[in-house]
Design an enzyme around this catalytic site. Structure first.
Site, short mmCIF file in Angstrom:
data_model
loop_
_atom_site.label_atom_id
_atom_site.label_comp_id
_atom_site.label_asym_id
_atom_site.label_seq_id
_atom_site.Cartn_x
_atom_site.Cartn_y
_atom_site.Cartn_z
N HIS A 201 7.98 15.71 -15.67
CA HIS A 201 6.86 16.34 -14.95
C HIS A 201 6.39 15.56 -13.73
O HIS A 201 5.57 16.05 -12.95
CB HIS A 201 5.67 16.52 -15.89
CG HIS A 201 4.92 15.25 -16.11
ND1 HIS A 201 5.43 14.22 -16.87
CD2 HIS A 201 3.71 14.81 -15.67
CE1 HIS A 201 4.57 13.23 -16.89
NE2 HIS A 201 3.53 13.55 -16.17
N1 UDP Z 1 2.73 15.59 -24.88
C1 UDP Z 1 2.27 16.59 -25.72
N2 UDP Z 1 2.83 17.83 -25.61
C2 UDP Z 1 3.82 18.12 -24.72
C3 UDP Z 1 4.28 17.08 -23.86
C4 UDP Z 1 3.69 15.83 -23.96
O1 UDP Z 1 1.40 16.36 -26.56
O2 UDP Z 1 4.26 19.28 -24.67
C5 UDP Z 1 2.12 14.27 -24.99
C6 UDP Z 1 3.09 13.13 -25.19
O3 UDP Z 1 3.41 12.98 -26.54
C7 UDP Z 1 2.33 11.95 -24.63
C8 UDP Z 1 1.53 12.57 -23.52
O4 UDP Z 1 1.49 13.96 -23.78
O5 UDP Z 1 1.44 11.40 -25.57
C9 UDP Z 1 2.24 12.26 -22.23
O6 UDP Z 1 1.72 12.97 -21.26
P1 UDP Z 1 2.42 13.15 -19.86
O7 UDP Z 1 3.88 13.06 -20.04
O8 UDP Z 1 1.84 14.38 -19.30
O9 UDP Z 1 1.85 11.92 -19.03
P2 UDP Z 1 2.24 10.42 -18.80
O10 UDP Z 1 2.36 9.75 -20.12
O11 UDP Z 1 3.49 10.38 -18.02
O12 UDP Z 1 1.09 9.88 -18.02
#
Ligand code: UDP
Length: 356
Positions: A201
């Site tokens: 994403h």
């Molecule tokens: N996550 C979730 N459902 C989804 C995709 C991701 O609950 O369909 C959770 C994932 O397990 C993690 C968090 O969202 O805890 C990560 O978010 P994201 O990838 O949006 O952000 P980043 O960690 O890169 O800041």
């Protein structure tokens, strides 16, 4: 003591969930400001419900704007709330525009700022997250670092000479993974027996057509060969793939809607590997003892790479496939403890209570 927590995006809901519980157990008043960066039911509401996060006292509904407009509008609205609520401290998480806006509004009003997940660096200044992290750290009064590496990053940047308190708290995402693990729930879908869990994403992956095309060539290849891929599809990635006329109906990847945290934990527990550009998911792969192929050139979670849990594959199709096959052959020892003992929330609240 009165705390205002500013959150607005999915990973922040997950990070705030456990700290909120500990604050409440300690009788500390917490009001939540939801900036609205993520607003869909499956990107926002479901986390508040399933993880029992207190309902936001303020919903700012700021989304779908450029970085400047989003951060600017948040800044103005958060400032108004701070003028009215007069909190003792503002608590922010991670590296989004909501993090920066919350910290900036508070620090200009001389309200104490606590930053959870401080000190992380990718050293890639093209990432909006890196800019948000560096600026937020600099104006925070308490810096809660999840890892020793994060503490060391701050020391190298001269934080010894800055009057901010650095606390090695451990990682709040580990608290959440442990706490919610027993509540994991299988998504109501037919899923392959053997699959890799994939999320993508970030702007660096999705906004450049050549990179996005490369990534999906590699993922299609992997899904067509030995291992199915299940991908909860982020709205940003979906929009970009539509723009590329990606053929969803003939894709070997099983695309599903974004899921809540409890279903995500089930997917993590039951997958073979994790393939991702997400920061949080790299660690969750480790918490659930899965090797992770990271579809980026660098990571803030360097200890995962050093210990052979995480494989940096970049964004070139060839290199991704090569790294994927290298990763399959490795058997890292998961009996380490890189992110604390699952009590980061307790450490954070203890430090907040005693902060002068
Ligand atoms: N996550 C979730 N459902 C989804 C995709 C991701 O609950 O369909 C959770 C994932 O397990 C993690 C968090 O969202 O805890 C990560 O978010 P994201 O990838 O949006 O952000 P980043 O960690 O890169 O800041």
């Amino acid at each position: 003591m009165k705390i205002i927590t500013v959150i607005g995006a999915r990973p922040q809901f997950i990070k705030a969930a456990m700290v909120s519980k500990v604050l409440a157990n300690n009788g500390i008043e917490e009001l939540i400001v939801h900036t609205g960066q993520h607003y869909d039911n499956n990107m926002s509401d479901i986390f508040f419900e399933e993880m029992e996060i207190p309902k936001p006292s303020y919903n700012l509904d700021i989304n779908g704007l450029t970085h400047g407009a989003m951060t600017g509008q948040m800044l103005e609205k958060i400032e108004n709330i701070l003028i009215f609520e007069k909190p003792d401290m503002v608590l922010v998480y991670g590296d989004t525009n909501s993090t920066l806006a919350g910290a900036l509004a508070a620090s200009k009003m001389h309200i104490k700022v606590a930053h959870v997940e401080a000190g992380l660096r990718s050293f890639n200044m093209k990432m909006p997250e890196e800019i948000n992290r560096i600026l937020t750290d600099r104006i925070s009064n308490i810096l809660f670092c999840p890892t020793k590496e994060a503490v060391s990053n701050l020391e190298k940047e001269g934080y010894d000479n800055i009057s901010a308190k650095i606390v090695l708290s451990g990682d709040v995402m580990q608290d959440a993974a442990i706490f919610y693990s027993q509540k994991a729930r299988k998504p109501n879908l037919e899923l392959p027996n053997k699959f890799s869990l994939c999320t993508l994403h970030r702007a660096e992956s999705t906004d450049d057509t050549a990179i996005l095309t490369n990534l999906f060539h590699a993922l299609d290849d992997i899904a067509n060969s030995d291992n199915s891929i299940v991908m909860p599809l982020h709205p940003r990635t979906k929009a970009k793939l539509n723009g590329l006329n990606y053929n969803f109906s003939s894709s070997p990847i099983l695309f599903i809607n974004p899921v809540g945290y409890l279903e995500m934990i089930w997917l993590l527990k039951n997958c073979n590997y994790v393939l991702t550009d997400s920061g949080g998911l790299q660690k969750e792969a480790y918490f659930f003892r899965k090797k992770c192929l990271t579809l980026r050139n660098e990571t803030e979670w360097v200890e995962l790479v050093e210990h052979g849990f995480n494989y940096l594959a970049g964004t070139d199709c060839h290199k991704i496939l090569e790294t994927y096959s290298l990763m399959q052959k490795k058997e890292p020892d998961f009996t380490t403890n890189l992110y604390g003992n699952g009590k980061a929330g307790e450490a954070i609240v203890k430090a907040i209570k005693s902060f002068k």
